[in-house]
Design a protein around this motif. Sequence first.
Motif, PDB file in Angstrom:
ATOM      1  N   GLY A 150      -4.541   8.637  -9.689  1.00 31.02           N
ATOM      2  CA  GLY A 150      -3.306   9.607  -8.743  1.00 31.02           C
ATOM      3  C   GLY A 150      -4.641  10.763  -7.527  1.00 31.02           C
ATOM      4  O   GLY A 150      -5.628  10.788  -7.887  1.00 31.02           O
ATOM      5  N   ILE A 151      -3.703  11.670  -7.060  1.00 34.87           N
ATOM      6  CA  ILE A 151      -3.989  13.019  -6.657  1.00 34.87           C
ATOM      7  C   ILE A 151      -3.606  14.100  -6.906  1.00 34.87           C
ATOM      8  O   ILE A 151      -3.315  15.031  -6.638  1.00 34.87           O
ATOM      9  CB  ILE A 151      -3.737  12.558  -5.230  1.00 34.87           C
ATOM     10  CG1 ILE A 151      -2.639  12.334  -4.456  1.00 34.87           C
ATOM     11  CG2 ILE A 151      -4.440  11.431  -4.143  1.00 34.87           C
ATOM     12  CD1 ILE A 151      -1.972  13.087  -2.778  1.00 34.87           C
ATOM     13  N   GLY A 168      -9.830   3.140  -1.724  1.00 34.07           N
ATOM     14  CA  GLY A 168      -8.833   3.032  -3.022  1.00 34.07           C
ATOM     15  C   GLY A 168      -7.025   3.073  -2.318  1.00 34.07           C
ATOM     16  O   GLY A 168      -6.876   3.087  -1.131  1.00 34.07           O
ATOM     17  N   SER A 169      -6.155   2.646  -3.224  1.00 29.29           N
ATOM     18  CA  SER A 169      -4.966   3.305  -2.899  1.00 29.29           C
ATOM     19  C   SER A 169      -4.389   4.977  -3.276  1.00 29.29           C
ATOM     20  O   SER A 169      -3.934   4.412  -4.775  1.00 29.29           O
ATOM     21  CB  SER A 169      -4.043   1.877  -3.500  1.00 29.29           C
ATOM     22  OG  SER A 169      -4.216   0.969  -2.734  1.00 29.29           O
ATOM     23  N   ILE A 170      -3.219   5.142  -3.050  1.00 25.78           N
ATOM     24  CA  ILE A 170      -2.704   6.236  -3.224  1.00 25.78           C
ATOM     25  C   ILE A 170      -1.238   6.165  -3.802  1.00 25.78           C
ATOM     26  O   ILE A 170      -0.741   5.711  -3.215  1.00 25.78           O
ATOM     27  CB  ILE A 170      -1.964   7.846  -2.581  1.00 25.78           C
ATOM     28  CG1 ILE A 170      -4.347   7.946  -2.096  1.00 25.78           C
ATOM     29  CG2 ILE A 170      -2.121   8.696  -2.692  1.00 25.78           C
ATOM     30  CD1 ILE A 170      -3.959   8.785  -0.682  1.00 25.78           C
ATOM     31  N   PRO A 171      -0.842   6.007  -4.726  1.00 30.85           N
ATOM     32  CA  PRO A 171      -0.034   6.029  -4.910  1.00 30.85           C
ATOM     33  C   PRO A 171       1.171   6.701  -5.551  1.00 30.85           C
ATOM     34  O   PRO A 171       2.327   6.496  -4.971  1.00 30.85           O
ATOM     35  CB  PRO A 171      -0.020   5.678  -7.084  1.00 30.85           C
ATOM     36  CG  PRO A 171      -1.198   6.503  -7.319  1.00 30.85           C
ATOM     37  CD  PRO A 171      -2.332   6.574  -6.111  1.00 30.85           C
ATOM     38  N   ASP A 172       0.938   8.095  -5.352  1.00 27.68           N
ATOM     39  CA  ASP A 172       2.233   8.446  -5.530  1.00 27.68           C
ATOM     40  C   ASP A 172       1.835   9.957  -3.713  1.00 27.68           C
ATOM     41  O   ASP A 172       0.473  11.215  -4.281  1.00 27.68           O
ATOM     42  CB  ASP A 172       3.178   9.269  -6.532  1.00 27.68           C
ATOM     43  CG  ASP A 172       3.729  10.306  -5.852  1.00 27.68           C
ATOM     44  OD1 ASP A 172       4.177  10.594  -4.388  1.00 27.68           O
ATOM     45  OD2 ASP A 172       4.298  10.425  -6.734  1.00 27.68           O
ATOM     46  N   HIS A 190      -5.413   3.717   1.700  1.00 26.06           N
ATOM     47  CA  HIS A 190      -3.705   2.325   1.769  1.00 26.06           C
ATOM     48  C   HIS A 190      -3.219   4.156   1.019  1.00 26.06           C
ATOM     49  O   HIS A 190      -2.719   4.592  -0.087  1.00 26.06           O
ATOM     50  CB  HIS A 190      -3.753   1.803   0.272  1.00 26.06           C
ATOM     51  CG  HIS A 190      -4.121   0.587   1.431  1.00 26.06           C
ATOM     52  ND1 HIS A 190      -4.289  -0.342   2.981  1.00 26.06           N
ATOM     53  CD2 HIS A 190      -5.677  -0.088   0.448  1.00 26.06           C
ATOM     54  CE1 HIS A 190      -5.239  -1.213   2.884  1.00 26.06           C
ATOM     55  NE2 HIS A 190      -6.254  -0.889   1.521  1.00 26.06           N
ATOM     56  N   LEU A 191      -1.871   4.099   2.129  1.00 28.51           N
ATOM     57  CA  LEU A 191      -0.714   4.825   1.196  1.00 28.51           C
ATOM     58  C   LEU A 191       0.664   4.740   0.925  1.00 28.51           C
ATOM     59  O   LEU A 191       0.902   3.195   0.774  1.00 28.51           O
ATOM     60  CB  LEU A 191      -0.272   5.797   2.976  1.00 28.51           C
ATOM     61  CG  LEU A 191      -0.778   6.522   2.954  1.00 28.51           C
ATOM     62  CD1 LEU A 191      -0.499   7.067   4.970  1.00 28.51           C
ATOM     63  CD2 LEU A 191      -1.289   7.641   2.968  1.00 28.51           C
ATOM     64  N   PRO A 192       1.307   4.998  -0.281  1.00 29.07           N
ATOM     65  CA  PRO A 192       2.342   3.878  -0.766  1.00 29.07           C
ATOM     66  C   PRO A 192       4.043   4.474   0.542  1.00 29.07           C
ATOM     67  O   PRO A 192       3.552   4.876   1.816  1.00 29.07           O
ATOM     68  CB  PRO A 192       2.858   5.651  -0.825  1.00 29.07           C
ATOM     69  CG  PRO A 192       2.512   6.865  -1.359  1.00 29.07           C
ATOM     70  CD  PRO A 192       0.864   6.571  -0.327  1.00 29.07           C
ATOM     71  N   GLU A 210      -4.297   6.509   9.388  1.00 31.38           N
ATOM     72  CA  GLU A 210      -4.179   4.914  10.505  1.00 31.38           C
ATOM     73  C   GLU A 210      -2.793   4.485  11.367  1.00 31.38           C
ATOM     74  O   GLU A 210      -1.971   4.740  10.612  1.00 31.38           O
ATOM     75  CB  GLU A 210      -4.533   3.450   9.685  1.00 31.38           C
ATOM     76  CG  GLU A 210      -5.893   3.659   9.719  1.00 31.38           C
ATOM     77  CD  GLU A 210      -6.299   2.725   8.290  1.00 31.38           C
ATOM     78  OE1 GLU A 210      -4.929   1.592   7.873  1.00 31.38           O
ATOM     79  OE2 GLU A 210      -7.915   2.091   8.557  1.00 31.38           O
ATOM     80  N   SER A 211      -3.158   4.140  12.768  1.00 34.39           N
ATOM     81  CA  SER A 211      -1.453   4.011  13.692  1.00 34.39           C
ATOM     82  C   SER A 211      -0.876   3.544  12.701  1.00 34.39           C
ATOM     83  O   SER A 211       0.645   3.784  13.075  1.00 34.39           O
ATOM     84  CB  SER A 211      -1.929   4.015  14.822  1.00 34.39           C
ATOM     85  OG  SER A 211      -2.514   2.855  14.818  1.00 34.39           O
ATOM     86  N   TYR A 212      -0.495   2.847  12.269  1.00 41.01           N
ATOM     87  CA  TYR A 212       0.727   1.608  11.667  1.00 41.01           C
ATOM     88  C   TYR A 212       1.159   2.258  10.265  1.00 41.01           C
ATOM     89  O   TYR A 212       1.837   1.288  10.383  1.00 41.01           O
ATOM     90  CB  TYR A 212      -0.350   0.246  11.806  1.00 41.01           C
ATOM     91  CG  TYR A 212      -1.387  -0.237  10.489  1.00 41.01           C
ATOM     92  CD1 TYR A 212      -0.341  -0.346   9.648  1.00 41.01           C
ATOM     93  CD2 TYR A 212      -2.492   0.425  10.276  1.00 41.01           C
ATOM     94  CE1 TYR A 212      -1.050  -0.521   8.186  1.00 41.01           C
ATOM     95  CE2 TYR A 212      -3.347   0.400   8.538  1.00 41.01           C
ATOM     96  CZ  TYR A 212      -2.658  -0.570   8.356  1.00 41.01           C
ATOM     97  OH  TYR A 212      -3.164  -0.240   7.018  1.00 41.01           O
TER      98      TYR A 212
END
Length: 237
Positions: A150-151, A168-172, A190-192, A210-212
């Motif tokens: 996590g961060i 990676g993916s940020i869980p929170d 990647h965002l939660p 990222e815009s989407y």
Amino acid sequence: MKPTIFTALSAGFCAMFLSACQPDPANLARERAKERGAQIVADCVATQCETLDLDGTMLEDFSVITGMSHVKILMVSDTNLTDLAQVAHLSQLTELHIARTDISDLSALEYFESLEVLHVSSMRYVTDYTPVYAMRGLRELAVDVVTEDGIGYLQDMPGLQRLNLFNGSIPDLAPLARHPGLTDLSINAHLPEDTSALLDIPNLQKLGVESYILDDETLEKLEEQGVELDLYAVIVC
């Protein structure tokens, strides 16, 4: 005169011989990168430079820079540095770039007590980022996201002003909320689903994402808060 079997074989042999004598492009590129690196080091020694920018070059042996006490900023991203301990004697550094190298162990970061800027992203062999998380005095950080970690460590970096999160993916995102120092945030991970914490960073001035990823309502609120948005386009081939 008609070509004989002998002349045909001779021609073939010569062609093979000449081909074998041609320098390998990869080896040639490495040698040129080493030459550039050696020249940059020599120039830095001659001028007692404070910034040693070796990005994209190579060195035969990185120990040649360990005695350069005048260097404050070391940039060795995209180089052949594989052992951070080789430059750990440069404890006076205030800025260090080691992105996209084959370093696997970051424990030598403990020797850089004056470090304010650290770029340590796209590190394919690093599995333990704990030494990064322990650095309390950073003003700027570019780092890979480890989903399991996590961060949360960002809460222990109140002086951090610029942050770039990669892969990676940020869980929170909650650790970003009410961060007192953060002014410039870029997220290439990647965002939660819940991104509301982005609206609660009191001094945020610029956000790259990222815009989407963000919905129109969130984007509108960020703009109302005066945040400059840098929206990355996603190209689908």
